[in-house]
Design a protein around this motif. Structure first.
Motif, mmCIF file in Angstrom:
data_model
loop_
_atom_site.group_PDB
_atom_site.id
_atom_site.type_symbol
_atom_site.label_atom_id
_atom_site.label_comp_id
_atom_site.label_asym_id
_atom_site.label_seq_id
_atom_site.Cartn_x
_atom_site.Cartn_y
_atom_site.Cartn_z
ATOM 1 N N ALA A 53 -13.522 21.504 -125.330
ATOM 2 C CA ALA A 53 -13.056 22.656 -124.562
ATOM 3 C C ALA A 53 -11.701 22.386 -123.923
ATOM 4 O O ALA A 53 -10.863 23.283 -123.813
ATOM 5 C CB ALA A 53 -14.081 23.015 -123.493
ATOM 6 N N GLU A 54 -11.456 21.151 -123.513
ATOM 7 C CA GLU A 54 -10.229 20.820 -122.793
ATOM 8 C C GLU A 54 -9.101 20.318 -123.699
ATOM 9 O O GLU A 54 -7.927 20.397 -123.345
ATOM 10 C CB GLU A 54 -10.519 19.751 -121.743
ATOM 11 N N ALA A 55 -9.424 19.842 -124.884
ATOM 12 C CA ALA A 55 -8.436 19.211 -125.760
ATOM 13 C C ALA A 55 -7.278 20.140 -126.110
ATOM 14 O O ALA A 55 -6.116 19.740 -126.063
ATOM 15 C CB ALA A 55 -9.103 18.694 -127.030
ATOM 16 N N GLU A 56 -7.583 21.361 -126.451
ATOM 17 C CA GLU A 56 -6.531 22.307 -126.830
ATOM 18 C C GLU A 56 -5.542 22.498 -125.683
ATOM 19 O O GLU A 56 -4.332 22.495 -125.892
ATOM 20 C CB GLU A 56 -7.152 23.644 -127.233
ATOM 21 N N ASN A 57 -6.041 22.636 -124.477
ATOM 22 C CA ASN A 57 -5.189 22.807 -123.308
ATOM 23 C C ASN A 57 -4.327 21.562 -123.074
ATOM 24 O O ASN A 57 -3.132 21.667 -122.810
ATOM 25 C CB ASN A 57 -6.029 23.108 -122.067
ATOM 26 N N LEU A 58 -4.923 20.380 -123.168
ATOM 27 C CA LEU A 58 -4.165 19.141 -122.957
ATOM 28 C C LEU A 58 -3.062 18.969 -123.992
ATOM 29 O O LEU A 58 -1.947 18.551 -123.664
ATOM 30 C CB LEU A 58 -5.109 17.934 -123.001
ATOM 31 N N ILE A 59 -3.338 19.300 -125.231
ATOM 32 C CA ILE A 59 -2.337 19.178 -126.291
ATOM 33 C C ILE A 59 -1.212 20.187 -126.064
ATOM 34 O O ILE A 59 -0.043 19.878 -126.263
ATOM 35 C CB ILE A 59 -3.005 19.321 -127.671
ATOM 36 N N GLU A 60 -1.553 21.377 -125.612
ATOM 37 C CA GLU A 60 -0.528 22.374 -125.291
ATOM 38 C C GLU A 60 0.356 21.876 -124.142
ATOM 39 O O GLU A 60 1.581 22.015 -124.191
ATOM 40 C CB GLU A 60 -1.179 23.700 -124.920
ATOM 41 N N LEU A 61 -0.253 21.281 -123.121
ATOM 42 C CA LEU A 61 0.519 20.725 -122.003
ATOM 43 C C LEU A 61 1.435 19.592 -122.474
ATOM 44 O O LEU A 61 2.574 19.480 -122.009
ATOM 45 C CB LEU A 61 -0.413 20.224 -120.907
ATOM 46 N N ALA A 62 0.975 18.767 -123.383
ATOM 47 C CA ALA A 62 1.797 17.684 -123.924
ATOM 48 C C ALA A 62 3.006 18.244 -124.666
ATOM 49 O O ALA A 62 4.131 17.745 -124.527
ATOM 50 C CB ALA A 62 0.970 16.796 -124.851
ATOM 51 N N THR A 63 2.805 19.297 -125.426
ATOM 52 C CA THR A 63 3.905 19.931 -126.161
ATOM 53 C C THR A 63 4.899 20.573 -125.195
ATOM 54 O O THR A 63 6.112 20.461 -125.376
ATOM 55 C CB THR A 63 3.349 20.973 -127.146
ATOM 56 N N GLU A 64 4.394 21.223 -124.156
ATOM 57 C CA GLU A 64 5.277 21.824 -123.147
ATOM 58 C C GLU A 64 6.082 20.741 -122.429
ATOM 59 O O GLU A 64 7.267 20.936 -122.139
ATOM 60 C CB GLU A 64 4.459 22.631 -122.138
ATOM 61 N N PHE A 65 5.458 19.610 -122.139
ATOM 62 C CA PHE A 65 6.168 18.491 -121.522
ATOM 63 C C PHE A 65 7.314 18.039 -122.420
ATOM 64 O O PHE A 65 8.446 17.863 -121.958
ATOM 65 C CB PHE A 65 5.208 17.324 -121.270
ATOM 66 N N TYR A 66 7.045 17.870 -123.699
ATOM 67 C CA TYR A 66 8.097 17.448 -124.637
ATOM 68 C C TYR A 66 9.232 18.463 -124.651
ATOM 69 O O TYR A 66 10.406 18.076 -124.558
ATOM 70 C CB TYR A 66 7.532 17.270 -126.049
ATOM 71 N N ASP A 67 8.917 19.733 -124.766
ATOM 72 C CA ASP A 67 9.956 20.776 -124.795
ATOM 73 C C ASP A 67 10.795 20.737 -123.518
ATOM 74 O O ASP A 67 12.022 20.872 -123.573
ATOM 75 C CB ASP A 67 9.328 22.160 -124.972
ATOM 76 N N ARG A 68 10.154 20.539 -122.382
ATOM 77 C CA ARG A 68 10.875 20.461 -121.106
ATOM 78 C C ARG A 68 11.806 19.255 -121.085
ATOM 79 O O ARG A 68 12.963 19.359 -120.692
ATOM 80 C CB ARG A 68 9.880 20.375 -119.952
ATOM 81 N N GLU A 69 11.318 18.105 -121.520
ATOM 82 C CA GLU A 69 12.132 16.892 -121.515
ATOM 83 C C GLU A 69 13.318 17.015 -122.453
ATOM 84 O O GLU A 69 14.435 16.640 -122.100
ATOM 85 C CB GLU A 69 11.277 15.683 -121.900
ATOM 86 N N VAL A 70 13.107 17.553 -123.632
ATOM 87 C CA VAL A 70 14.210 17.721 -124.576
ATOM 88 C C VAL A 70 15.224 18.701 -124.017
ATOM 89 O O VAL A 70 16.430 18.487 -124.130
ATOM 90 C CB VAL A 70 13.669 18.211 -125.951
ATOM 91 N N GLY A 71 14.758 19.754 -123.362
ATOM 92 C CA GLY A 71 15.668 20.699 -122.730
ATOM 93 C C GLY A 71 16.540 20.042 -121.662
ATOM 94 O O GLY A 71 17.719 20.354 -121.539
ATOM 95 N N ARG A 72 15.982 19.098 -120.942
ATOM 96 C CA ARG A 72 16.750 18.397 -119.924
ATOM 97 C C ARG A 72 17.804 17.482 -120.534
ATOM 98 O O ARG A 72 18.883 17.307 -119.977
ATOM 99 C CB ARG A 72 15.815 17.600 -119.027
#
Length: 75
Positions: A53-72
């Motif tokens: 139940a939680e895995a999909e959300n955690l993976i989405e958060l990991a992808t958002e983190f990557y996108d944020r870091e690359v944007g910086r």
């Protein structure tokens, strides 16, 4: 020592891979090149049901983190 919730990782042995490490429970590493996830925890059967139940959300958060870091880096 406290770690950030997510860390970026790379390795010259995997030149096209981009790894995001989740340091909180449940700990995992995701390779964003192919979305392969390696869990760093041992789970019971009950844990696995909750994890699904939680895995999909955690993976989405990991992808958002990557996108944020690359944007910086691009700024």
């Amino acid at each position: 020592m406290e770690f950030p919730k997510f860390l970026l990782g790379d390795n010259t042995d995997y030149p096209t891979a981009i790894f995001v490490v989740h340091t909180d429970y449940p700990r995992f590493i995701i390779n964003l090149e192919n979305d392969e996830v390696e869990w760093l925890e041992d789970f019971t059967k009950e844990d696995e049901e909750e994890l699904e139940a939680e895995a999909e959300n955690l993976i989405e958060l990991a992808t958002e983190f990557y996108d944020r870091e690359v944007g910086r880096y691009e700024e």
